[in-house]
Design a protein around this motif. Structure first.
Motif, PDB file in Angstrom:
ATOM      1  N   CYS A 126       0.758  -1.290   0.044  1.00 54.37           N
ATOM      2  CA  CYS A 126      -0.017  -0.096   0.050  1.00 54.37           C
ATOM      3  C   CYS A 126       0.891   1.244  -0.300  1.00 54.37           C
ATOM      4  N   LYS A 127       0.620   2.327  -0.886  1.00 52.73           N
ATOM      5  CA  LYS A 127       1.525   3.205  -1.171  1.00 52.73           C
ATOM      6  C   LYS A 127       0.655   4.566  -1.287  1.00 52.73           C
ATOM      7  N   PRO A 128       0.801   5.649  -0.297  1.00 47.97           N
ATOM      8  CA  PRO A 128       0.329   6.970  -0.687  1.00 47.97           C
ATOM      9  C   PRO A 128       0.461   7.433  -1.990  1.00 47.97           C
ATOM     10  N   VAL A 129      -0.565   7.966  -2.606  1.00 46.75           N
ATOM     11  CA  VAL A 129      -0.307   8.415  -4.134  1.00 46.75           C
ATOM     12  C   VAL A 129       0.675   9.512  -4.316  1.00 46.75           C
ATOM     13  N   ASP A 130       0.674  10.263  -3.248  1.00 49.99           N
ATOM     14  CA  ASP A 130       1.641  11.554  -3.730  1.00 49.99           C
ATOM     15  C   ASP A 130       2.750  11.744  -2.686  1.00 49.99           C
ATOM     16  N   LEU A 131       3.042  10.556  -2.072  1.00 51.74           N
ATOM     17  CA  LEU A 131       4.517  10.593  -1.537  1.00 51.74           C
ATOM     18  C   LEU A 131       5.273   9.883  -2.052  1.00 51.74           C
ATOM     19  N   SER A 132       6.836  10.236  -1.688  1.00 51.08           N
ATOM     20  CA  SER A 132       7.817   9.572  -2.136  1.00 51.08           C
ATOM     21  C   SER A 132       8.904   9.074  -1.222  1.00 51.08           C
ATOM     22  N   ARG A 133       9.967   8.487  -1.648  1.00 53.38           N
ATOM     23  CA  ARG A 133      10.926   7.918  -0.785  1.00 53.38           C
ATOM     24  C   ARG A 133      10.443   6.883   0.488  1.00 53.38           C
ATOM     25  N   GLY A 134       9.624   6.104  -0.005  1.00 52.59           N
ATOM     26  CA  GLY A 134       9.083   5.009   1.013  1.00 52.59           C
ATOM     27  C   GLY A 134       8.320   5.348   1.958  1.00 52.59           C
ATOM     28  N   ARG A 135       7.977   6.635   2.072  1.00 52.48           N
ATOM     29  CA  ARG A 135       7.075   7.198   3.164  1.00 52.48           C
ATOM     30  C   ARG A 135       5.678   6.747   2.781  1.00 52.48           C
ATOM     31  N   GLY A 136       5.319   6.155   4.234  1.00 50.81           N
ATOM     32  CA  GLY A 136       3.773   5.832   4.192  1.00 50.81           C
ATOM     33  C   GLY A 136       3.566   4.598   3.478  1.00 50.81           C
ATOM     34  N   ILE A 137       4.417   3.777   3.197  1.00 53.25           N
ATOM     35  CA  ILE A 137       4.309   2.354   2.488  1.00 53.25           C
ATOM     36  C   ILE A 137       4.374   1.355   3.597  1.00 53.25           C
ATOM     37  N   PHE A 138       3.545   0.264   3.170  1.00 47.49           N
ATOM     38  CA  PHE A 138       3.488  -0.947   4.146  1.00 47.49           C
ATOM     39  C   PHE A 138       3.145  -2.163   3.312  1.00 47.49           C
ATOM     40  N   LEU A 139       3.414  -3.358   3.705  1.00 49.40           N
ATOM     41  CA  LEU A 139       2.801  -4.328   3.215  1.00 49.40           C
ATOM     42  C   LEU A 139       1.918  -5.155   4.075  1.00 49.40           C
ATOM     43  N   PHE A 140       0.977  -6.008   3.344  1.00 57.49           N
ATOM     44  CA  PHE A 140       0.151  -6.675   4.159  1.00 57.49           C
ATOM     45  C   PHE A 140      -0.495  -7.980   3.188  1.00 57.49           C
ATOM     46  N   ARG A 141      -0.880  -8.892   4.142  1.00 61.90           N
ATOM     47  CA  ARG A 141      -1.458 -10.118   3.541  1.00 61.90           C
ATOM     48  C   ARG A 141      -2.911 -10.098   3.942  1.00 61.90           C
ATOM     49  N   ASP A 142      -3.309  -9.949   4.980  1.00 69.76           N
ATOM     50  CA  ASP A 142      -4.601  -9.811   5.831  1.00 69.76           C
ATOM     51  C   ASP A 142      -5.219  -8.380   5.444  1.00 69.76           C
ATOM     52  N   LEU A 143      -6.539  -8.537   5.133  1.00 65.23           N
ATOM     53  CA  LEU A 143      -7.295  -7.235   4.885  1.00 65.23           C
ATOM     54  C   LEU A 143      -7.426  -6.541   6.045  1.00 65.23           C
ATOM     55  N   LYS A 144      -7.501  -7.188   7.060  1.00 64.16           N
ATOM     56  CA  LYS A 144      -7.523  -6.266   8.466  1.00 64.16           C
ATOM     57  C   LYS A 144      -6.463  -5.453   8.770  1.00 64.16           C
ATOM     58  N   ASP A 145      -5.293  -5.844   7.964  1.00 66.08           N
ATOM     59  CA  ASP A 145      -4.009  -4.687   8.250  1.00 66.08           C
ATOM     60  C   ASP A 145      -4.081  -3.837   7.171  1.00 66.08           C
ATOM     61  N   LEU A 146      -5.070  -3.592   6.222  1.00 67.60           N
ATOM     62  CA  LEU A 146      -4.974  -2.607   5.112  1.00 67.60           C
ATOM     63  C   LEU A 146      -5.471  -1.047   5.976  1.00 67.60           C
ATOM     64  N   VAL A 147      -4.883  -0.156   6.480  1.00 60.80           N
ATOM     65  CA  VAL A 147      -5.440   0.867   7.261  1.00 60.80           C
ATOM     66  C   VAL A 147      -4.785   2.175   6.458  1.00 60.80           C
ATOM     67  N   TYR A 148      -5.523   3.140   6.022  1.00 60.09           N
ATOM     68  CA  TYR A 148      -5.363   4.269   5.489  1.00 60.09           C
ATOM     69  C   TYR A 148      -5.887   5.404   5.693  1.00 60.09           C
ATOM     70  N   ASP A 149      -5.468   6.528   5.654  1.00 57.87           N
ATOM     71  CA  ASP A 149      -6.163   7.763   5.965  1.00 57.87           C
ATOM     72  C   ASP A 149      -5.875   8.715   4.881  1.00 57.87           C
ATOM     73  N   CYS A 150      -5.571   8.450   3.669  1.00 58.20           N
ATOM     74  CA  CYS A 150      -5.420   9.295   2.406  1.00 58.20           C
ATOM     75  C   CYS A 150      -5.445   8.427   1.186  1.00 58.20           C
ATOM     76  N   SER A 151      -5.475   9.146   0.158  1.00 58.53           N
ATOM     77  CA  SER A 151      -5.562   8.433  -1.070  1.00 58.53           C
ATOM     78  C   SER A 151      -4.250   7.587  -1.399  1.00 58.53           C
ATOM     79  N   VAL A 152      -4.589   6.217  -1.513  1.00 60.50           N
ATOM     80  CA  VAL A 152      -3.462   5.184  -1.644  1.00 60.50           C
ATOM     81  C   VAL A 152      -3.546   4.567  -2.641  1.00 60.50           C
TER      82      VAL A 152
END
Ligand code: ADP
Length: 606
Positions: A126-152
């Motif tokens: 999951c990656k924020p659409v307008d950030l760079s340098r790896g900021r705000g990126i995370f990996l997940f397998r389970d849907l419950k781990d997908l948490v975001y508060d901006c456009s991704v």
């Protein structure tokens, strides 16, 4: 003595650009000493507020409207559109992606479809659409781990990357788009290979040092300085080390490079028709490419302003040469007489004026100015008109014409105004006259003002006498002009002549069309690569023809044989192909395509 070239940096950076240009004898723009437009190159990290009101000697380091590939969500949309139009066989280099929150339902359907494979391979990033340098990126397998508060964007994680000594890496490819109209693309021979600093391990998705290859992340990791098997200390390699690694693998290396080069062209084709023509712009993009364990390249993202900071010796080697070659690609000479004369004449005239006349930069209401607009606007309309008229009478002709047209046309007419100066063939002519039948047949004359390729013929060089800009615009005004007029349209200086570093191959003229140089320093022209793609990229972009040619070339690279079809021999395309040679980007000493395949025939014959 002729004036030095002047560069202008936004917020005093990047330092590397300053150093390279100062070393070449350029001067840095100083707003206290210079007038607003007294510069040749303006370098910004972000996009420019406007691109229309450029004077002939000015260049920018971005093309307008390239966010379509540089923002993660827009890249997804554009590649999806191209895949839908031209097929997934070609546009197969981007992992399946969803833009959230809008496409959440579609993502859920795909997530559920892959549930059976959830144990190992079905990971998401999951990656924020307008950030760079790896900021705000995370990996997940389970849907419950997908948490975001901006456009991704949520993207299939390429879970079996090619590893070196167990470490993941990606490639930062430097691409210079010299022009979008016609599309002219160079890829630099130097590539940054960027490593993760902990061993790749799918059982710990939260370890950013194992899964993300961003330098900004890894340089803060615990093993950054530690030697890591073949990788060594740090987290970067030059391309030569990577080539050496590839040679020990059982793969067709040329084919890998060609697939990456195709990926670049195919991505640029997604926005090329919608990028306005701006011949004074050149842009360096950073393409991030991941190679998987089957040597298939995947496009992760395109950077609008690739980092030019020097963090280690590898950066110094790669980026210093890159910027130097980029300046060569921009075709500057060591001095700019046009700009100098415009300002010299203007200054002389100003000294003799009794009435106060606005300074040159104040005449143009453009956004680069840090001027006090209010005082100018507070003048009455009448006095504005009078002083404008007086001023325009006294300006050097090129600038005066530009100002007059600009003023008359108002905010929206600047492109037109510039066309007036640059001539009717100018590619800046956004709403300009239609091409004549001659032009349709032979292509427009190369009059790209400041983006002119180093493709003038010897005869042209002799005619021009010296490397300076001249204007073909009929000058019905003052004979005081210090501008040299020429029958050719605006000519911009060539690439530094006599520079030892610069390796320029070319020029060639083919059926009236000039072909950009095959290479400039480490930059290899990857598009257009043959007469058909040259033709298809002129006037209106013929994407279908380009895709066919790309497929043909890729087939040849994969098999090592030229496609000697009956049609090609009959229509004389082979002759043109031989005159319009190109290099395959990637190999250390790239061979011209003609020799590449001729060697292959010989090989096959014996
Ligand atoms: P940023 O703009 O923040 O650098 P990227 O899209 O380049 O974002 O991703 C950062 C890093 O994450 C990449 O350099 C790569 O190592 C890893 N990465 C990103 N997308 C994927 C993917 N789909 N599969 C595997 N690794 C990925």
């Amino acid at each position: 003595m002729a004036a030095s070239l002047v560069f202008r940096l936004q917020d005093r950076g990047p330092q590397l650009v300053r150093e390279v240009l100062l070393e070449r004898g350029w001067k840095e723009y100083d707003g206290r000493k210079r007038e607003e437009e007294d510069w040749n190159l303006y370098w910004r990290a972000s996009a420019f507020p406007e691109y229309h009101s450029l004077l002939p000697w000015q260049r920018l380091n971005h093309h307008p409207k390239t966010a379509g590939i540089c923002r993660k969500d827009l890249l997804v949309r554009n590649l999806r559109r191209m895949r839908a139009t031209f097929g997934s066989a070609l546009y197969d280099f981007s992992p399946t992606t969803f833009i959230l929150p809008n496409e959440y339902t579609r993502f859920l359907a795909e997530y559920n479809r892959l549930l059976p494979a959830r144990d190992r391979s079905a990971c998401w990033i999951c990656k924020p659409v307008d950030l760079s340098r790896g900021r705000g990126i995370f990996l997940f397998r389970d849907l419950k781990d997908l948490v975001y508060d901006c456009s991704v964007i949520v993207q299939r994680y390429v879970s079996s990357p090619l590893l070196i000594s167990g470490y993941k890496f990606d490639l930062r490819i430097y691409v210079c788009v010299k022009s979008f109209h016609p599309l002219t693309v160079y890829i630099h021979q130097e590539v940054l290979v960027r490593f993760a600093t902990e061993k790749y391990n799918l059982s710990s998705l939260s370890n950013v040092y194992a899964h993300l290859t961003n330098t900004s992340i890894n340089k803060g990791g615990p093993f950054y300085k530690t030697p890591k098997g073949q990788v060594g200390p740090g987290c970067k390699w030059t391309i030569s080390k990577f080539r050496h690694f590839l040679q020990g693998q059982d793969i067709n290396e040329l084919f890998l490079w060609q697939r990456i080069s195709n990926m670049v062209t195919l991505t640029l084709l997604a926005i090329a028709p919608s990028v306005p023509s701006c011949p004074n712009c050149v842009q360096l993009f950073g393409f991030d490419v991941l190679v998987d364990s089957e040597f298939k390249p995947w496009l992760l993202e395109v950077n609008h302003s690739p980092s030019l900071t020097l963090e280690c010796q590898t950066d110094v080697i790669v980026k210093t040469g890159l910027i130097s070659d980029l300046v060569d690609l921009m075709n500057y000479t060591s001095a700019d007489r046009l700009r100098e004369r415009a300002y010299q004449t203007h200054r002389n005239i100003n000294v003799n004026l009794s009435a106060p006349v606005p300074l040159l930069p104040k005449m143009k209401n453009h956004n680069f100015q840090r001027k006090n607009k209010k005082s100018w606007q507070s003048q009455t309309e009448c006095s504005q008109r009078d002083s404008l008229a007086a001023y325009q009478r006294r300006l050097p002709p090129v600038v005066a014409r530009y100002r007059a047209a600009n003023t008359a046309a108002g905010e929206t007419g600047t492109g037109q105004a510039l066309n007036w100066i640059l001539g009717s063939y100018s590619k800046t002519n956004m709403a300009g006259p239609a091409l004549s039948s001659h032009q349709m047949k032979y292509g427009p004359r190369v009059t790209e003002v400041t983006n002119r390729d180093n493709t003038e013929t010897v005869a042209e060089t002799e005619l021009s006498g010296e490397n300076e800009v001249a204007s073909s615009v009929p000058d019905t005004r003052s004979r005081r002009s210090t501008f040299r007029r020429s029958t050719d349209s605006s000519r911009f200086p060539n690439i530094h002549r006599g520079s030892h570093r610069v390796h320029v191959q070319g020029p060639v003229v083919l059926t009236g069309q000039q072909i950009p140089p095959t290479r400039v320093g480490g930059f290899i022209r990857t598009f257009p690569f043959n007469p058909a793609t040259l033709k298809a990229s002129r006037d209106t972009l013929d994407v279908l023809v380009i895709l066919q040619e790309l497929q043909k070339l890729t087939g040849q690279v994969a098999s090592g044989r030229r496609d000697e079809t009956k049609e090609a021999r009959e229509d004389g395309a082979d002759d043109d192909d031989d005159r319009f040679d190109s290099l395959l980007w990637g190999p250390e000493d790239p061979l011209p395509l003609s020799r590449q395949f001729k060697n292959a025939y010989r090989h096959a014959d014996t």
